[in-house]
Design an enzyme around this catalytic site. Structure first.
Site, PDB file in Angstrom:
ATOM      1  CD  GLU A 268      -2.417   1.276   2.791  1.00  0.00           C
ATOM      2  OE1 GLU A 268      -3.368   2.054   2.945  1.00  0.00           O
ATOM      3  OE2 GLU A 268      -1.967   0.558   3.704  1.00  0.00           O
TER       4      GLU A 268
ATOM      5  CE  LYS B 153      -8.661   1.655   3.310  1.00  0.00           C
ATOM      6  NZ  LYS B 153      -7.600   2.012   4.288  1.00  0.00           N
TER       7      LYS B 153
ATOM      8  CB  CYS C 175      -5.143  -0.635   4.689  1.00  0.00           C
ATOM      9  SG  CYS C 175      -4.565  -0.361   6.387  1.00  0.00           S
TER      10      CYS C 175
END
Length: 531
Positions: A287, A351, A405
């Site tokens: 990430e 995301k 994440c």
């Protein structure tokens, strides 16, 4: 045991609170990196005995009489979340000059807030309380409901759901493919609390027999599933390289170090395979591994094309900028890019579930006027959440389901379109948390998504734990936390799902109904006997 139960029931004041907090703290030892499966068998019986003794004033209404139980549940939850989440404070120390003041809020405030869910669970259980095994059923139902609510209330934070205590190793993870995390959580509390019957003896034989049968079924199904032949490789000719650069978070945030951070990733990307093996076809970075806006740095894309050999693909975490229109500041997304050997971005996914106070600031106008800002957002205004989750399609047609994440801790957010993917893809940067239990807990939760979906998991983390996990939650290959390097492997295949996510949710709902039914029937009978 009856003597001990009696002593705990009769505790009062600060002694009751301290014992409840200690019980929650002890339960945390069942979580990674410890994985001591026995500790909840001590913690939950103590919780039951404390609730046994938490009777309110009989002259008050039922809700007010449940307040002592709420307090006990809150203390238990505070101990559990304090012991399980203290490491979050490490993220505030990365830029201590700006955020150290908030350390008490993260280390103490967040556990205190999350403990409300456990307080509500204990209060609800007390409303359904009777005696014998039925009160254990009431506790399991109430905690199952509270943990489910914790998964989405105020954007949700289901980290360290109680069910994870029952799944420290792959043989104990397989039941999640049938009843999901919610079902595991309820049955785990039911089994963990069953030794409380040793203190009262009522229903002891039936309760312990049922608990032993559930444990045997849990292990038995796991052994059966692991005894089956593993699925064939998704593509034996495709080699995936995981890059774990082990870059300190303070270095990633230093503008003077951005070029060297980028080159560190490139160096590991172009390193020769070990033992003369064939070069990888797909390279995966963690990430936000690209330390600048990639589309604003054509030289960076050129460097990537220089490093990638013909036909190679790079999957990298990066910040994506998007023009928001005239007079408006750009929008920034925490994203994943797919980049080909010509340095062209051929795929992207953003995301969808951002971390409150980490990647964006809730009530931004109000809180930013007070001088607050999101911790992990290096740009004004923080990140923007994508409205939908897009599959990443690789050249050749294989698709990956992206989870950036902590999105990997939300089982309910993995949509049906995930089942069409070849694998789950989880890019993360746990360097924020240092060498604490956080990265180990995160990895356990991510690998459970592989078991639930029947999909292999590709996971790249800056400091670890990076791994390729098969569809049964077994680590095929990877890096331990705190090591630097790369590993090449092929992608394991998918499993034919016995239960789809909707079936797992239905089965969990059935378990909840059975537990609630047992608690209600016993409660009515118990009330009749009292009257």
């Amino acid at each position: 045991m009856e003597w001990l139960a009696g002593r705990i029931m009769l505790l009062s004041g600060g002694s009751r609170a301290c014992v409840a907090i200690a019980a929650g703290l002890v339960a945390v030892l069942a979580l990674p990196p410890f994985g001591i499966f026995a500790t909840p068998f001590l913690s939950f019986p103590i919780l039951v005995w404390l609730i046994d003794g938490a009777s309110g004033d009989p002259d008050h209404g039922r809700l007010r009489r449940s307040l002592p139980a709420f307090f006990i549940g809150w203390c238990f939850g505070f101990g559990y979340f304090l012991g399980g989440l203290w490491w979050l404070g490490n993220a505030l120390l990365v830029e201590a000059d700006d955020f150290a003041w908030a350390l008490p809020l993260a280390v103490i405030g967040l556990p205190a807030l999350l403990a409300i869910f456990h307080g509500v669970a204990a209060a609800l259980a007390r409303l359904l309380w009777s005696d014998g095994m039925a009160r254990i059923a009431a506790l399991a139902f109430a905690f199952g409901l509270a943990e489910w609510l914790r998964g989405f209330v105020l954007t949700g934070f289901p980290w360290n759901a109680l069910g994870y205590m029952a799944m420290p190793v792959p043989v104990m993870m397989q039941s999640a493919a049938v009843i999901g995390l919610s079902g595991i959580t309820m049955l785990a509390v039911f089994v963990f609390a069953m030794p409380a019957l040793l203190g009262t003896r009522k229903g002891l034989r039936a309760g312990l027999t049922l608990a032993l049968l559930l444990i045997a079924g849990h292990f038995g199904y796991g052994l059966y599933r692991l005894s089956q032949l593993p699925p064939a490789a998704a593509d034996p000719n495709m080699i995936i390289r995981l890059v774990q650069p082990l870059i300190d978070q303070s270095k990633k945030l230093d503008d003077r170090q951005r070029a060297s951070v980028f080159e560190e990733h490139l160096k590991l990307t172009q390193a020769k395979p070990l033992d003369g093996a064939r070069r990888p076809d797909v390279v995966v970075w963690p990430e936000t591994s690209v330390p600048f806006i990639l589309t604003e740095n054509p030289d960076a894309l050129l460097r990537i094309s220089d490093v990638l050999q013909e036909g190679q693909i790079l999957i990298a975490g990066a910040v994506r900028a998007e023009d928001a229109g005239a007079g408006q500041p750009p929008r920034y997304y925490n994203s994943i890019y797919v980049i080909d050997d010509r340095g062209q971005i051929v795929g992207a996914a953003d995301k969808t579930h951002l971390v409150p106070f980490g990647e964006y600031l809730p009530f931004e106008q109000l809180l930013s006027s007070a001088g607050l800002q999101a911790i992990a957002a290096a740009m004004p205004g923080g990140f923007t959440a994508s409205a939908s989750r897009a599959l990443l399609t690789l050249p050749g047609g294989r698709t990956l389901y992206p989870l950036i994440c902590y999105e990997a801790i939300f089982p309910g957010e993995i949509g049906d379109n995930a089942l069409a993917a070849s694998a789950l893809l989880n890019l993360t940067n746990d360097a924020w948390f240092g060498d604490t239990p956080g990265p180990y807990q995160h990895f356990q939760q991510a690998r459970l998504r592989a078991v639930e979906t029947g999909l292999p998991l590709i996971r790249a983390a800056n400091t670890g734990i990076s791994a390729v996990v098969n569809a049964r939650g077994e680590v095929v290959t990877g890096f331990p936390f705190g090591t630097k390097g790369f590993v090449d492997t092929i992608l394991p295949g998918k499993l034919d799902l016995l239960m789809y996510p909707r079936d797992q949710a239905r089965n969990a709902l059935l378990i909840a109904g059975l537990l609630l039914g047992l608690a209600l029937i016993s409660r009515v009978s118990f009330t009749s006997r009292e009257n």
